[in-house]
Design a protein around this motif. Structure first.
Motif, PDB file in Angstrom:
ATOM      1  N   LEU B 192      34.154 -15.359  -2.391  1.00  0.00           N
ATOM      2  CA  LEU B 192      33.629 -16.805  -2.811  1.00  0.00           C
ATOM      3  C   LEU B 192      32.662 -16.971  -1.559  1.00  0.00           C
ATOM      4  O   LEU B 192      31.421 -17.251  -1.964  1.00  0.00           O
ATOM      5  N   ALA B 193      33.093 -16.909  -0.396  1.00  0.00           N
ATOM      6  CA  ALA B 193      32.051 -17.239   0.580  1.00  0.00           C
ATOM      7  C   ALA B 193      30.996 -16.347   0.859  1.00  0.00           C
ATOM      8  O   ALA B 193      29.950 -16.624   1.173  1.00  0.00           O
ATOM      9  N   THR B 194      31.226 -14.970   0.552  1.00  0.00           N
ATOM     10  CA  THR B 194      30.020 -14.282   0.566  1.00  0.00           C
ATOM     11  C   THR B 194      28.954 -14.589  -0.757  1.00  0.00           C
ATOM     12  O   THR B 194      27.790 -14.238  -0.521  1.00  0.00           O
ATOM     13  N   HIS B 195      29.670 -14.885  -1.576  1.00  0.00           N
ATOM     14  CA  HIS B 195      28.492 -15.361  -3.033  1.00  0.00           C
ATOM     15  C   HIS B 195      27.713 -16.515  -2.383  1.00  0.00           C
ATOM     16  O   HIS B 195      26.780 -16.526  -2.517  1.00  0.00           O
ATOM     17  N   ALA B 196      28.492 -17.542  -1.829  1.00  0.00           N
ATOM     18  CA  ALA B 196      27.945 -18.820  -1.589  1.00  0.00           C
ATOM     19  C   ALA B 196      26.855 -18.448  -0.633  1.00  0.00           C
ATOM     20  O   ALA B 196      25.875 -19.070  -0.247  1.00  0.00           O
ATOM     21  N   ARG B 197      27.062 -17.508   0.287  1.00  0.00           N
ATOM     22  CA  ARG B 197      26.192 -17.525   1.431  1.00  0.00           C
ATOM     23  C   ARG B 197      25.343 -16.242   1.201  1.00  0.00           C
ATOM     24  O   ARG B 197      24.756 -15.394   2.393  1.00  0.00           O
ATOM     25  N   ARG B 198      25.225 -15.673   0.307  1.00  0.00           N
ATOM     26  CA  ARG B 198      24.387 -14.454   0.024  1.00  0.00           C
ATOM     27  C   ARG B 198      22.944 -14.401   0.241  1.00  0.00           C
ATOM     28  O   ARG B 198      22.275 -13.289   0.938  1.00  0.00           O
ATOM     29  N   ARG B 199      22.324 -15.585  -0.216  1.00  0.00           N
ATOM     30  CA  ARG B 199      20.728 -15.872   0.341  1.00  0.00           C
ATOM     31  C   ARG B 199      20.912 -15.824   1.827  1.00  0.00           C
ATOM     32  O   ARG B 199      19.792 -15.342   2.305  1.00  0.00           O
ATOM     33  N   GLU B 200      21.726 -16.486   2.539  1.00  0.00           N
ATOM     34  CA  GLU B 200      21.624 -16.454   3.990  1.00  0.00           C
ATOM     35  C   GLU B 200      21.734 -15.232   4.483  1.00  0.00           C
ATOM     36  O   GLU B 200      21.062 -14.963   5.622  1.00  0.00           O
ATOM     37  N   MET B 201      22.551 -14.347   3.935  1.00  0.00           N
ATOM     38  CA  MET B 201      22.996 -12.920   4.395  1.00  0.00           C
ATOM     39  C   MET B 201      21.672 -12.318   4.276  1.00  0.00           C
ATOM     40  O   MET B 201      21.338 -11.423   4.988  1.00  0.00           O
ATOM     41  N   GLU B 202      21.004 -12.346   3.148  1.00  0.00           N
ATOM     42  CA  GLU B 202      19.653 -11.590   2.955  1.00  0.00           C
ATOM     43  C   GLU B 202      18.828 -12.114   4.061  1.00  0.00           C
ATOM     44  O   GLU B 202      18.139 -11.118   4.690  1.00  0.00           O
ATOM     45  N   VAL B 203      18.578 -13.297   4.126  1.00  0.00           N
ATOM     46  CA  VAL B 203      17.576 -13.828   5.258  1.00  0.00           C
ATOM     47  C   VAL B 203      18.029 -13.009   6.811  1.00  0.00           C
ATOM     48  O   VAL B 203      17.270 -12.643   7.203  1.00  0.00           O
ATOM     49  N   MET B 204      19.449 -13.130   6.976  1.00  0.00           N
ATOM     50  CA  MET B 204      19.722 -12.707   8.132  1.00  0.00           C
ATOM     51  C   MET B 204      19.361 -11.384   8.527  1.00  0.00           C
ATOM     52  O   MET B 204      19.163 -10.793   9.525  1.00  0.00           O
ATOM     53  N   ARG B 205      19.611 -10.500   7.348  1.00  0.00           N
ATOM     54  CA  ARG B 205      19.282  -9.136   7.405  1.00  0.00           C
ATOM     55  C   ARG B 205      17.906  -8.803   7.753  1.00  0.00           C
ATOM     56  O   ARG B 205      17.527  -8.172   8.559  1.00  0.00           O
ATOM     57  N   LEU B 206      17.035  -9.714   7.147  1.00  0.00           N
ATOM     58  CA  LEU B 206      15.649  -9.613   7.165  1.00  0.00           C
ATOM     59  C   LEU B 206      15.153  -9.844   8.482  1.00  0.00           C
ATOM     60  O   LEU B 206      13.938  -9.429   8.924  1.00  0.00           O
ATOM     61  N   VAL B 207      15.726 -10.873   9.155  1.00  0.00           N
ATOM     62  CA  VAL B 207      15.427 -11.282  10.595  1.00  0.00           C
ATOM     63  C   VAL B 207      16.257 -10.407  11.668  1.00  0.00           C
ATOM     64  O   VAL B 207      15.971 -10.656  12.715  1.00  0.00           O
ATOM     65  N   GLY B 208      16.668  -9.280  11.309  1.00  0.00           N
ATOM     66  CA  GLY B 208      17.265  -8.298  12.190  1.00  0.00           C
ATOM     67  C   GLY B 208      18.310  -8.555  12.607  1.00  0.00           C
ATOM     68  O   GLY B 208      19.084  -8.052  13.614  1.00  0.00           O
ATOM     69  N   ALA B 209      19.291  -9.123  11.639  1.00  0.00           N
ATOM     70  CA  ALA B 209      20.629  -9.509  12.197  1.00  0.00           C
ATOM     71  C   ALA B 209      21.621  -8.149  11.892  1.00  0.00           C
ATOM     72  O   ALA B 209      21.442  -7.641  10.778  1.00  0.00           O
ATOM     73  N   GLY B 210      22.439  -7.775  12.726  1.00  0.00           N
ATOM     74  CA  GLY B 210      23.266  -6.442  12.637  1.00  0.00           C
ATOM     75  C   GLY B 210      24.285  -6.884  11.713  1.00  0.00           C
ATOM     76  O   GLY B 210      24.868  -7.855  11.312  1.00  0.00           O
TER      77      GLY B 210
END
Lengths: 228, 294
Positions: B192-210
């Motif tokens: 559930l947490a990963t779904h709630a933060r899916r958009r955030e994770m997308e952004v983090m990946r695109l700004v270069g988070a490992g």
């Protein structure tokens, strides 16, 4: 800096078995520190082109090289490293609603492990550059569309990227604000950053007198800086 | 260091966003560990009693009046299965009986002579303290000339052992079932947490988070839930010890011959906490591995 070689992109579709052709045999090259507009109407393939550049999507055919590296052959860790060199301004801003303006911009530095003081200083510099320092504690929902777009721009610039990709960065801005943002991009460009701006506003590109790659239905129909 | 503090900050955010499901995961982990802890305590208590009584296991050979007691004593002392052998004379046996009867000793005064036989009490070597060995040794003793009757008690010690095994299995079974439920709840919570933060994770990946920085908070969330669950279980078991130990101690001393009643050793506590971390980490790993492909 950037090489597109016969790149095509087809998205799967529930409507058509052949899928939706977003890019069709696109070839161009962008040199380091160039300022390039990618123009075309909605659906021309501009956003897809930018998504391919950050490896958010992979091409169906063709090769894309950034800094001499073939994006298709990059491993996950290398993709992360590549993205750290790129500043991206998304069409929808992609701000995180539960974080303040400051935290949205600082995120880019924090994921790289920047020191706290450095994060504060650089984030405030970036927000000052887009005129939003007074709103650093506000949440995105309290901002206008134009302000949100400027936060996205600050986030893209805060790390002084080697390559800046902007997808409709002036879409929600009035002419004066749009002009200010373009001036900011020019300043960034003069410091050596390659800038690629995707926009449907052909007038904006014309006013800036920069190289323009025109897309239509996924094909390059005009490139003011090279042969099509 | 700043990356670590960022990771911890993100973990806190993930836990806050998970809300009630985090609480359910913690409670299930606590329930699972408390159940396992209680059953293991019961099993360990029976195990201690079994070890205690196995050490006390004896064969008593009653001799007839004509037997050469000293010669028999020397014989059995030479056997490797016998740890110790002691001769109890007729007089000693009578003295013991007097001791047992305490204030009713006068009953013995009416006896015309000492009716009690002399006996040999054999203590068994550690590796011979099994029902089979005891039975074999008892048979051997019984065949000696001058031995009238042989008594031994090993079966009930084995019965204790069987109970211990059953309790361990039941405890681990119920605990395992609850642990599985806890893992699945942690997995659900992380999903559930990963779904709630899916958009955030997308952004983090695109700004270069490992990936470590993106997935790390979810793993830490699970581990923290597991550790907190284990701490709650430790609290429950400690409370049980405070409340139950004084009441159980006399009963256990009387029935099983055990003096101290200890629920948890420091090692048990450490194992429980580590188990919580592993359980929670495993739950999150399932969610993170399944639902977070970049």
């Amino acid at each position: 800096m950037i090489e597109f070689e016969h790149v095509s992109k087809v998205y799967a579709s529930t409507v058509s078995a052949e899928g939706v052709q977003a890019l069709d045999d696109v070839t161009f090259m962008i040199q380091k520190a160039e300022f390039v507009f990618v123009v075309g109407p909605s659906g021309a393939g501009k956003s897809t082109l930018l998504r391919l550049l950050v490896r958010e999507e992979v091409p169906t055919e063709g090769e894309i090289r950034v800094g001499g590296k073939n994006l298709l052959r990059l491993r996950r860790r290398s993709i992360t490293r590549l993205r750290r060199l790129i500043g991206v301004i998304f069409q929808d801003g992609r701000l995180l609603p539960d974080r303040t303006v400051f935290d949205n911009v600082a995120l880019v530095l924090r994921v790289r492990g920047a020191a706290r003081d450095d994060v504060r200083w650089r984030t405030q510099q970036a927000l000052r550059a887009v005129g939003l320092l007074p709103k650093e504690g506000a949440y995105p929902r309290a901002l206008s569309g134009g302000e949100r777009q400027r936060v996205a721009i600050a986030r893209a610039l805060v790390r002084e990227p080697v390559l800046l990709l902007a997808d409709e960065p002036t879409g929600d801005l009035d002419d004066e604000s749009a002009g200010e943002i373009m001036e900011l991009f020019k300043v960034v460009n003069t410091r050596g950053t390659t800038v690629v701006v995707a926009t449907h506003e052909q007038g904006l590109a014309a006013r800036m007198r920069q190289r323009t790659i025109q897309l239509m239905a996924g094909r390059v129909v005009k490139d003011s800086g090279g042969a099509v | 260091m700043s990356r670590v503090s960022f990771l911890l900050g993100e973990t806190g955010l993930t836990i806050r966003q998970s809300g009630w499901i985090s609480v359910v995961a913690i409670l299930l982990t606590a329930l699972s560990f408390t159940t396992v802890g209680l059953f293991l305590w019961l099993a360990r208590t029976l195990g201690n009693a079994e070890a205690h009584w196995r050490g006390e296991m004896r064969i008593v050979a009653y001799l007839d009046d004509e037997a050469n007691a000293q010669s028999l004593l020397q014989t059995v002392r030479g056997w490797p299965e016998v740890r110790e052998a002691r001769l109890v004379t007729k007089a000693e046996a009578l003295e013991r009986l007097r001791g047992y009867l305490a204030d009713r000793r006068e009953l013995l005064g009416s006896l015309p002579s000492n009716p009690l036989p002399a006996s040999l009490e054999l203590g068994l070597a550690a590796d011979a303290a099994t029902p089979e060995e005891t039975q074999a040794l008892a048979g051997r003793v019984g065949r000696l000339r001058g031995v009238d009757e042989v008594q031994y008690t090993a079966e009930w010690v084995e019965r204790l052992d069987r109970w211990r095994r059953v309790l361990s299995a039941v405890g681990l079974g119920i605990g395992g079932f609850l642990a599985l439920a806890a893992v699945l709840t942690v997995t659900t919570s992380a999903t559930l947490a990963t779904h709630a933060r899916r958009r955030e994770m997308e952004v983090m990946r695109l700004v270069g988070a490992g990936e470590g920085l993106i997935r790390g908070p979810f793993l830490l969330q699970g581990m923290i839930q597991g550790i907190v669950g284990a701490l709650v279980a430790l609290g429950c078991l400690a409370a049980a010890e405070i409340v139950l130990a004084p009441r159980l101690a006399p009963l256990l001393a009387l029935t099983l011959g055990l003096e101290p009643v200890t629920f948890l050793s420091p090692l048990d506590g450490a194992v429980l906490l580590a188990g919580g971390a592993v359980l929670g980490g495993l739950g999150s790993l399932l969610a993170v591995g399944r639902g977070m492909r970049p």
